[in-house]
Design a protein around this motif. Structure first.
Motif, PDB file in Angstrom:
ATOM      1  N   ASN A  44       0.796  -1.230   0.000  1.00 53.14           N
ATOM      2  CA  ASN A  44       0.000   0.000   0.000  1.00 53.14           C
ATOM      3  C   ASN A  44       0.828   1.280   0.000  1.00 53.14           C
ATOM      4  OD1 ASN A  44       0.920   0.210   2.604  1.00 53.14           O
ATOM      5  ND2 ASN A  44      -1.095   0.061   3.571  1.00 53.14           N
ATOM      6  N   GLY A  45       2.139   1.177   0.140  1.00 54.15           N
ATOM      7  CA  GLY A  45       3.010   2.351   0.070  1.00 54.15           C
ATOM      8  C   GLY A  45       2.995   3.231   1.309  1.00 54.15           C
ATOM      9  N   ASP A  46       2.382   2.782   2.417  1.00 52.08           N
ATOM     10  CA  ASP A  46       2.324   3.567   3.652  1.00 52.08           C
ATOM     11  C   ASP A  46       3.629   3.366   4.424  1.00 52.08           C
ATOM     12  OD1 ASP A  46       1.866   4.755   6.089  1.00 52.08           O
ATOM     13  OD2 ASP A  46      -0.065   3.788   6.447  1.00 52.08           O
ATOM     14  N   LEU A  47       4.567   4.314   4.278  1.00 44.72           N
ATOM     15  CA  LEU A  47       5.887   4.174   4.899  1.00 44.72           C
ATOM     16  C   LEU A  47       5.844   4.277   6.421  1.00 44.72           C
ATOM     17  CD1 LEU A  47       8.112   6.171   2.381  1.00 44.72           C
ATOM     18  CD2 LEU A  47       7.764   3.698   2.538  1.00 44.72           C
ATOM     19  N   THR A  48       4.855   4.973   6.956  1.00 43.43           N
ATOM     20  CA  THR A  48       4.720   5.077   8.417  1.00 43.43           C
ATOM     21  C   THR A  48       4.346   3.727   9.005  1.00 43.43           C
ATOM     22  OG1 THR A  48       3.967   7.360   8.158  1.00 43.43           O
ATOM     23  CG2 THR A  48       3.544   6.313  10.277  1.00 43.43           C
ATOM     24  N   GLU A  49       3.354   3.072   8.421  1.00 48.42           N
ATOM     25  CA  GLU A  49       2.915   1.764   8.893  1.00 48.42           C
ATOM     26  C   GLU A  49       4.003   0.707   8.673  1.00 48.42           C
ATOM     27  OE1 GLU A  49       0.707  -1.240  10.597  1.00 48.42           O
ATOM     28  OE2 GLU A  49       0.515   0.928  10.743  1.00 48.42           O
ATOM     29  N   LEU A  50       4.688   0.787   7.542  1.00 45.25           N
ATOM     30  CA  LEU A  50       5.762  -0.164   7.254  1.00 45.25           C
ATOM     31  C   LEU A  50       6.890  -0.028   8.280  1.00 45.25           C
ATOM     32  CD1 LEU A  50       6.700  -2.378   5.312  1.00 45.25           C
ATOM     33  CD2 LEU A  50       7.755  -0.588   3.923  1.00 45.25           C
ATOM     34  N   LYS A  51       7.280   1.182   8.611  1.00 50.55           N
ATOM     35  CA  LYS A  51       8.336   1.422   9.615  1.00 50.55           C
ATOM     36  C   LYS A  51       7.906   0.884  10.976  1.00 50.55           C
ATOM     37  CE  LYS A  51      11.800   4.202  11.438  1.00 50.55           C
ATOM     38  NZ  LYS A  51      12.451   3.320  12.357  1.00 50.55           N
ATOM     39  N   ARG A  52       6.658   1.146  11.372  1.00 53.16           N
ATOM     40  CA  ARG A  52       6.149   0.645  12.641  1.00 53.16           C
ATOM     41  C   ARG A  52       6.184  -0.886  12.673  1.00 53.16           C
ATOM     42  NH1 ARG A  52       2.309  -1.857  14.596  1.00 53.16           N
ATOM     43  NH2 ARG A  52       1.060  -1.930  12.710  1.00 53.16           N
ATOM     44  N   LEU A  53       5.764  -1.510  11.596  1.00 56.52           N
ATOM     45  CA  LEU A  53       5.753  -2.966  11.502  1.00 56.52           C
ATOM     46  C   LEU A  53       7.169  -3.539  11.615  1.00 56.52           C
ATOM     47  CD1 LEU A  53       3.974  -5.513  10.884  1.00 56.52           C
ATOM     48  CD2 LEU A  53       4.616  -5.178   8.505  1.00 56.52           C
ATOM     49  N   VAL A  54       8.112  -2.948  10.913  1.00 57.91           N
ATOM     50  CA  VAL A  54       9.505  -3.419  10.970  1.00 57.91           C
ATOM     51  C   VAL A  54      10.056  -3.247  12.389  1.00 57.91           C
ATOM     52  CG1 VAL A  54      11.859  -2.918  10.188  1.00 57.91           C
ATOM     53  CG2 VAL A  54      10.000  -3.084   8.525  1.00 57.91           C
ATOM     54  N   ASP A  55       9.843  -2.075  12.994  1.00 59.34           N
ATOM     55  CA  ASP A  55      10.346  -1.826  14.351  1.00 59.34           C
ATOM     56  C   ASP A  55       9.736  -2.780  15.374  1.00 59.34           C
ATOM     57  OD1 ASP A  55      12.005   0.223  13.540  1.00 59.34           O
ATOM     58  OD2 ASP A  55      10.588   1.819  14.043  1.00 59.34           O
ATOM     59  N   GLU A  56       8.440  -3.063  15.256  1.00 56.34           N
ATOM     60  CA  GLU A  56       7.754  -3.869  16.261  1.00 56.34           C
ATOM     61  C   GLU A  56       7.859  -5.371  16.033  1.00 56.34           C
ATOM     62  OE1 GLU A  56       3.714  -2.544  16.577  1.00 56.34           O
ATOM     63  OE2 GLU A  56       4.298  -0.541  17.272  1.00 56.34           O
ATOM     64  N   LYS A  57       7.969  -5.816  14.787  1.00 56.05           N
ATOM     65  CA  LYS A  57       7.911  -7.259  14.515  1.00 56.05           C
ATOM     66  C   LYS A  57       9.213  -7.841  13.969  1.00 56.05           C
ATOM     67  CE  LYS A  57       3.280  -7.480  14.921  1.00 56.05           C
ATOM     68  NZ  LYS A  57       2.564  -8.191  15.895  1.00 56.05           N
ATOM     69  N   VAL A  58       9.887  -7.138  13.095  1.00 61.04           N
ATOM     70  CA  VAL A  58      11.026  -7.713  12.387  1.00 61.04           C
ATOM     71  C   VAL A  58      12.331  -7.578  13.162  1.00 61.04           C
ATOM     72  CG1 VAL A  58      12.375  -7.614  10.255  1.00 61.04           C
ATOM     73  CG2 VAL A  58       9.891  -7.312  10.164  1.00 61.04           C
ATOM     74  N   VAL A  59      12.622  -6.389  13.686  1.00 59.86           N
ATOM     75  CA  VAL A  59      13.901  -6.127  14.348  1.00 59.86           C
ATOM     76  C   VAL A  59      14.139  -7.107  15.494  1.00 59.86           C
ATOM     77  CG1 VAL A  59      15.180  -4.455  15.750  1.00 59.86           C
ATOM     78  CG2 VAL A  59      14.028  -3.709  13.671  1.00 59.86           C
ATOM     79  N   ASP A  60      13.153  -7.278  16.356  1.00 59.37           N
ATOM     80  CA  ASP A  60      13.311  -8.156  17.512  1.00 59.37           C
ATOM     81  C   ASP A  60      13.607  -9.595  17.083  1.00 59.37           C
ATOM     82  OD1 ASP A  60      13.230  -8.688  20.353  1.00 59.37           O
ATOM     83  OD2 ASP A  60      11.336  -9.729  19.969  1.00 59.37           O
ATOM     84  N   ARG A  61      12.951 -10.061  16.053  1.00 58.49           N
ATOM     85  CA  ARG A  61      13.166 -11.439  15.595  1.00 58.49           C
ATOM     86  C   ARG A  61      14.572 -11.631  15.034  1.00 58.49           C
ATOM     87  NH1 ARG A  61       7.401 -13.072  12.778  1.00 58.49           N
ATOM     88  NH2 ARG A  61       6.221 -12.982  14.711  1.00 58.49           N
ATOM     89  N   ILE A  62      15.062 -10.642  14.318  1.00 63.29           N
ATOM     90  CA  ILE A  62      16.418 -10.747  13.774  1.00 63.29           C
ATOM     91  C   ILE A  62      17.448 -10.671  14.895  1.00 63.29           C
ATOM     92  CG2 ILE A  62      18.135  -9.630  12.302  1.00 63.29           C
ATOM     93  CD1 ILE A  62      15.831  -8.799  10.446  1.00 63.29           C
ATOM     94  N   GLU A  63      17.253  -9.763  15.867  1.00 65.86           N
ATOM     95  CA  GLU A  63      18.213  -9.612  16.963  1.00 65.86           C
ATOM     96  C   GLU A  63      18.316 -10.868  17.827  1.00 65.86           C
ATOM     97  OE1 GLU A  63      18.418  -4.865  17.976  1.00 65.86           O
ATOM     98  OE2 GLU A  63      16.803  -6.024  18.892  1.00 65.86           O
ATOM     99  N   ARG A  64      17.283 -11.680  17.876  1.00 68.24           N
ATOM    100  CA  ARG A  64      17.306 -12.902  18.683  1.00 68.24           C
ATOM    101  C   ARG A  64      18.087 -14.032  18.034  1.00 68.24           C
ATOM    102  NH1 ARG A  64      11.385 -14.242  19.731  1.00 68.24           N
ATOM    103  NH2 ARG A  64      10.841 -12.415  18.555  1.00 68.24           N
TER     104      ARG A  64
END
Length: 176
Positions: free
Chosen positions: A49-69
């Protein structure tokens, strides 16, 4: 050079200058890294959908933690996207009328928006850390923050400031 002593010395020096960092700066960290065994991965994440605000929130909340683990991952940094922030615009005339300084407003906002450790409870061989959460959950919490006036009364932030959600200024761009 003893790397452990060097890291300890560096942590002490960084801790000493922490109070000189600008408001809003993240806490500095010191990590021991072997540059010879360091690798990097760059991921580009897009959304339909091109919503960069929602995409950033999703990456910060879901992706970063999984990669750091994952084993062997020292840190993850995210660049790009749009990030929301809360803006508080003070009405200086009203502020003066209530006898409240800008620094008082700043200090109370920071103090009320902190999660801090308050102690611990020991149960057998386990220790639980107690924390007081004072983080704002919505704009109304911020608008309804009470302030003592110079005459002994109480007013709320909404009485002398506009509080609204906006996007942070973009300071850099990333392209892959």
């Amino acid at each position: 050079i003893d790397i452990n002593n060097a890291a300890l010395d560096m942590r002490e020096k960084v801790y000493m200058i922490k109070t000189y960092l600008p408001d809003g700066a993240d806490n500095p960290s010191v990590m021991k890294i072997d540059i010879n065994s360091m690798s990097s991965i760059y991921l580009a994440i897009t959304g339909e959908n091109g919503d960069l605000t929602e995409l950033k929130r999703l990456v910060d909340e879901k992706v970063v933690d999984r990669i750091e683990r994952q084993d062997g991952v020292a840190s993850v940094s995210v660049s790009g996207g749009k990030e929301q922030e809360i803006s508080v615009v003070l009405n200086e005339e009203r502020l003066r009328g209530y006898g409240i300084s800008e620094s008082t407003v700043s200090q109370i906002l920071m103090a009320e928006n902190l999660t801090t450790p308050t102690g611990s409870v020991k149960q057998g061989d386990k220790t639980l850390t107690l924390r007081v959460t004072g983080e704002f959950t919505n704009l109304e919490d911020i608008r309804n923050l009470p302030f003592n006036t110079g005459t002994g009364g109480v007013v709320y932030l909404r009485d002398f400031a506009e509080v609204y959600e906006t996007l942070k200024d973009i300071t850099s761009s990333s392209y892959i």
